[in-house]
Design a protein around this motif. Structure first.
Motif, PDB file in Angstrom:
ATOM      1  N   ARG A 179       0.805  -1.216   0.000  1.00  0.00           N
ATOM      2  CA  ARG A 179       0.000   0.000   0.000  1.00  0.00           C
ATOM      3  C   ARG A 179       0.840   1.270   0.000  1.00  0.00           C
ATOM      4  O   ARG A 179       0.440   2.299  -0.507  1.00  0.00           O
ATOM      5  N   GLY A 180       2.009   1.189   0.613  1.00  0.00           N
ATOM      6  CA  GLY A 180       2.930   2.323   0.551  1.00  0.00           C
ATOM      7  C   GLY A 180       2.602   3.439   1.511  1.00  0.00           C
ATOM      8  O   GLY A 180       2.450   3.226   2.701  1.00  0.00           O
ATOM      9  N   GLY A 181       2.479   4.667   0.961  1.00  0.00           N
ATOM     10  CA  GLY A 181       2.281   5.832   1.810  1.00  0.00           C
ATOM     11  C   GLY A 181       3.592   6.319   2.376  1.00  0.00           C
ATOM     12  O   GLY A 181       3.657   6.830   3.502  1.00  0.00           O
ATOM     13  N   TYR A 182       4.664   6.171   1.594  1.00  0.00           N
ATOM     14  CA  TYR A 182       5.997   6.487   2.103  1.00  0.00           C
ATOM     15  C   TYR A 182       6.449   7.917   1.796  1.00  0.00           C
ATOM     16  O   TYR A 182       7.538   8.314   2.187  1.00  0.00           O
ATOM     17  N   ASP A 183       5.615   8.693   1.102  1.00  0.00           N
ATOM     18  CA  ASP A 183       6.015  10.053   0.733  1.00  0.00           C
ATOM     19  C   ASP A 183       6.341  10.886   1.971  1.00  0.00           C
ATOM     20  O   ASP A 183       7.317  11.636   1.992  1.00  0.00           O
ATOM     21  N   ALA A 184       5.508  10.754   3.000  1.00  0.00           N
ATOM     22  CA  ALA A 184       5.729  11.526   4.220  1.00  0.00           C
ATOM     23  C   ALA A 184       7.041  11.119   4.898  1.00  0.00           C
ATOM     24  O   ALA A 184       7.753  11.957   5.457  1.00  0.00           O
ATOM     25  N   ILE A 185       7.372   9.814   4.833  1.00  0.00           N
ATOM     26  CA  ILE A 185       8.611   9.333   5.455  1.00  0.00           C
ATOM     27  C   ILE A 185       9.816   9.838   4.676  1.00  0.00           C
ATOM     28  O   ILE A 185      10.835  10.196   5.265  1.00  0.00           O
ATOM     29  N   LYS A 186       9.689   9.892   3.347  1.00  0.00           N
ATOM     30  CA  LYS A 186      10.808  10.358   2.526  1.00  0.00           C
ATOM     31  C   LYS A 186      11.222  11.765   2.905  1.00  0.00           C
ATOM     32  O   LYS A 186      12.404  12.132   2.847  1.00  0.00           O
ATOM     33  N   GLU A 187      10.243  12.584   3.313  1.00  0.00           N
ATOM     34  CA  GLU A 187      10.534  13.974   3.675  1.00  0.00           C
ATOM     35  C   GLU A 187      11.396  14.083   4.930  1.00  0.00           C
ATOM     36  O   GLU A 187      12.014  15.111   5.176  1.00  0.00           O
ATOM     37  N   THR A 188      11.445  13.007   5.720  1.00  0.00           N
ATOM     38  CA  THR A 188      12.269  13.022   6.930  1.00  0.00           C
ATOM     39  C   THR A 188      13.751  12.886   6.599  1.00  0.00           C
ATOM     40  O   THR A 188      14.609  13.172   7.435  1.00  0.00           O
ATOM     41  N   GLY A 189      14.032  12.408   5.392  1.00  0.00           N
ATOM     42  CA  GLY A 189      15.426  12.225   5.000  1.00  0.00           C
ATOM     43  C   GLY A 189      16.016  10.899   5.433  1.00  0.00           C
ATOM     44  O   GLY A 189      17.185  10.611   5.158  1.00  0.00           O
ATOM     45  N   ILE A 190      15.218  10.069   6.086  1.00  0.00           N
ATOM     46  CA  ILE A 190      15.693   8.754   6.534  1.00  0.00           C
ATOM     47  C   ILE A 190      15.728   7.801   5.331  1.00  0.00           C
ATOM     48  O   ILE A 190      14.795   7.762   4.532  1.00  0.00           O
ATOM     49  N   THR A 191      16.798   7.046   5.211  1.00  0.00           N
ATOM     50  CA  THR A 191      16.950   6.127   4.081  1.00  0.00           C
ATOM     51  C   THR A 191      15.945   4.982   4.175  1.00  0.00           C
ATOM     52  O   THR A 191      15.829   4.327   5.213  1.00  0.00           O
ATOM     53  N   LEU A 192      15.230   4.743   3.094  1.00  0.00           N
ATOM     54  CA  LEU A 192      14.256   3.657   3.026  1.00  0.00           C
ATOM     55  C   LEU A 192      14.876   2.463   2.299  1.00  0.00           C
ATOM     56  O   LEU A 192      15.377   2.611   1.184  1.00  0.00           O
ATOM     57  N   ILE A 193      14.843   1.309   2.938  1.00  0.00           N
ATOM     58  CA  ILE A 193      15.444   0.093   2.387  1.00  0.00           C
ATOM     59  C   ILE A 193      14.338  -0.894   2.020  1.00  0.00           C
ATOM     60  O   ILE A 193      13.586  -1.343   2.891  1.00  0.00           O
ATOM     61  N   PRO A 194      14.192  -1.256   0.740  1.00  0.00           N
ATOM     62  CA  PRO A 194      13.142  -2.210   0.350  1.00  0.00           C
ATOM     63  C   PRO A 194      13.465  -3.625   0.810  1.00  0.00           C
ATOM     64  O   PRO A 194      14.602  -4.063   0.745  1.00  0.00           O
ATOM     65  N   HIS A 195      12.438  -4.311   1.287  1.00  0.00           N
ATOM     66  CA  HIS A 195      12.547  -5.720   1.677  1.00  0.00           C
ATOM     67  C   HIS A 195      11.455  -6.452   0.917  1.00  0.00           C
ATOM     68  O   HIS A 195      10.273  -6.285   1.201  1.00  0.00           O
ATOM     69  N   LEU A 196      11.834  -7.268  -0.053  1.00  0.00           N
ATOM     70  CA  LEU A 196      10.869  -7.911  -0.936  1.00  0.00           C
ATOM     71  C   LEU A 196      10.751  -9.414  -0.709  1.00  0.00           C
ATOM     72  O   LEU A 196      10.351 -10.156  -1.605  1.00  0.00           O
ATOM     73  N   GLY A 197      11.077  -9.840   0.491  1.00  0.00           N
ATOM     74  CA  GLY A 197      10.982 -11.264   0.797  1.00  0.00           C
ATOM     75  C   GLY A 197       9.590 -11.817   0.609  1.00  0.00           C
ATOM     76  O   GLY A 197       9.419 -12.991   0.246  1.00  0.00           O
ATOM     77  N   TYR A 198       8.576 -10.979   0.821  1.00  0.00           N
ATOM     78  CA  TYR A 198       7.190 -11.454   0.708  1.00  0.00           C
ATOM     79  C   TYR A 198       6.809 -11.798  -0.727  1.00  0.00           C
ATOM     80  O   TYR A 198       5.788 -12.451  -0.970  1.00  0.00           O
ATOM     81  N   LYS A 199       7.611 -11.378  -1.702  1.00  0.00           N
ATOM     82  CA  LYS A 199       7.318 -11.676  -3.094  1.00  0.00           C
ATOM     83  C   LYS A 199       8.064 -12.904  -3.616  1.00  0.00           C
ATOM     84  O   LYS A 199       7.907 -13.283  -4.778  1.00  0.00           O
ATOM     85  N   GLU A 200       8.854 -13.542  -2.755  1.00  0.00           N
ATOM     86  CA  GLU A 200       9.554 -14.765  -3.156  1.00  0.00           C
ATOM     87  C   GLU A 200       8.556 -15.910  -3.266  1.00  0.00           C
ATOM     88  O   GLU A 200       7.672 -16.063  -2.424  1.00  0.00           O
TER      89      GLU A 200
END
Length: 386
Positions: A179-200
């Motif tokens: 679902r996401g909704g990460y735009d607000a988090i991006k504004e904090t400047g904190i690095t976002l690391i994708p974890h795609l294990g659920y798609k294996e």
């Protein structure tokens, strides 16, 4: 004089040998080639996971490429690129890679699958934030939340940025295709690391993401050792089951909100069913949850031998409770024969452990589908007959 010259020559040779040896050790440890037991044990190599790959530079930088496991890598280049460097390192970072200093000390996770990786590596101390406690079983983690050591930042799409900032995470692990909704988090400047294990789509591939997290928390050797044991157990049991000719049929899910939600035919759980010596009734190419009308599900699974259910039923789940929820449930052959395979998440740390314990999930199913292949005193961990 000859003795002096001989001694000087010997010293030069020894210095040259030492210099070559030192340079070789540095290259070996960083590049991931066979070297000392300690160095090789900490090198991350993927065998089943399709969503991330790792390369090592000569100065020890781990170049991590992350992509959707369900896409063709030959046609779709890696979406994310990270360069993991030891803290304080002055190593040169290739263009296109984002530098991350490791090991990280504080992070926030978005899913129980991500949390399971930290649990497997005994690295919960690094987790300082989670989205919520629904389906959370661990008393330890619940206590940390209660004490404020771990904050609840809200659900995906509705995050509390103040709480996120208060957790002071070095990085935040996300599920970018949900679902996401990460735009607000991006504004904090904190690095976002994708974890795609659920798609294996491979159970071992999903479990192998513990190696991914291990690189961020400095526990590569532990992850390799743990995964090797999981792989060994899984493959040995899978091979044992492959020799049996009897393959019962199984279906999954329940009615919720007017639809039956079942895992697709290419889902990792469907693969575990097959590896456990059963045939999953859905043969489609869906990889996630599939909403199906009751009539269609009944037509597909009416005569299936087993029925797998996972829920958070308050109290004791029984056949009567299953019938009360939907009277037509009693029409299934698996219901009539008392062949419902059940796991209650209120009583079991399913989401916290099963993603990193596919060998145990497999053993539970084998004990049900083919009990003659398991020890008579086998005790299930997640699933058992209702």
């Amino acid at each position: 004089m000859k003795k002096i010259l001989f001694a000087m020559a010997a010293a030069v040779v020894m210095m040259a040998v030492a210099a070559c040896g030192g340079k070789g050790d540095k290259t070996t440890a960083a590049s991931g080639k066979e070297g000392s037991a300690t160095d090789s044990a900490a090198v991350i190599k993927t065998k089943y996971a399709k969503g991330f790959t790792v390369r090592y530079t000569e100065d020890g930088v781990r170049l991590v490429d992350v992509a959707d496991p369900q896409k063709d890598k030959d046609k779709m280049p890696a979406t994310y690129h990270f360069a993991l460097v030891d803290k304080g390192s002055m190593a040169i970072i290739p263009e296109g890679y984002q530098k991350i200093e490791v090991p990280i000390e504080r992070t926030i996770v978005m899913t129980m699958l991500q949390l399971s990786n930290f649990t497997a590596l005994d690295a919960i101390d690094v987790v300082k934030g989670i989205t919520g406690t629904k389906n959370l079983f661990s008393k330890d983690i619940k206590k940390r939340v209660s004490n404020g050591d771990i904050v609840k930042i809200g659900k995906e799409g509705n995050f509390d940025t103040e709480l996120i900032m208060a957790a002071h995470p070095d990085v935040i692990f996300i599920s970018p295709f949900k679902r996401g909704g990460y735009d607000a988090i991006k504004e904090t400047g904190i690095t976002l690391i994708p974890h795609l294990g659920y798609k294996e789509l491979d159970p071992l591939g999903q479990a192998e993401w513990m190696k991914y997290i291990a690189m961020f928390v400095g526990k590569e050797a532990e992850a390799n050792k743990k995964f090797d044991e999981i792989e060994k157990n899984y493959l040995e049991l899978k091979e044992k089951v492959a020799k049996t000719k009897d393959r019962p049929t199984v279906f999954s899910g329940e009615m919720h909100g007017g639809n039956w939600f079942a895992v697709g035919g290419k889902n990792y759980l469907a693969q575990i069913f097959r590896d456990a010596g059963a045939e999953y009734v859905l043969k489609d190419n869906n990889t996630g949850g599939v909403p199906i009308e009751y009539e269609k599900m009944y037509a597909t699974a009416a005569n299936a031998d087993y029925w797998r259910i996972l829920n958070s039923f308050p109290g004791t789940f029984t056949y009567e409770a299953l019938k009360s929820a939907e009277p037509r449930n009693a029409l299934f052959k698996a219901f009539k024969n008392r062949h419902v395979i059940y796991c209650n998440m209120k009583n079991t740390p399913y989401y916290e452990l099963s993603p990193v314990q596919p060998d145990i999930v497999l053993a539970d199913f084998v004990a049900i589908f083919h009990p003659e292949l398991m020890p008579k005193d086998y005790k299930p961990t997640f699933y058992k007959l209702l």
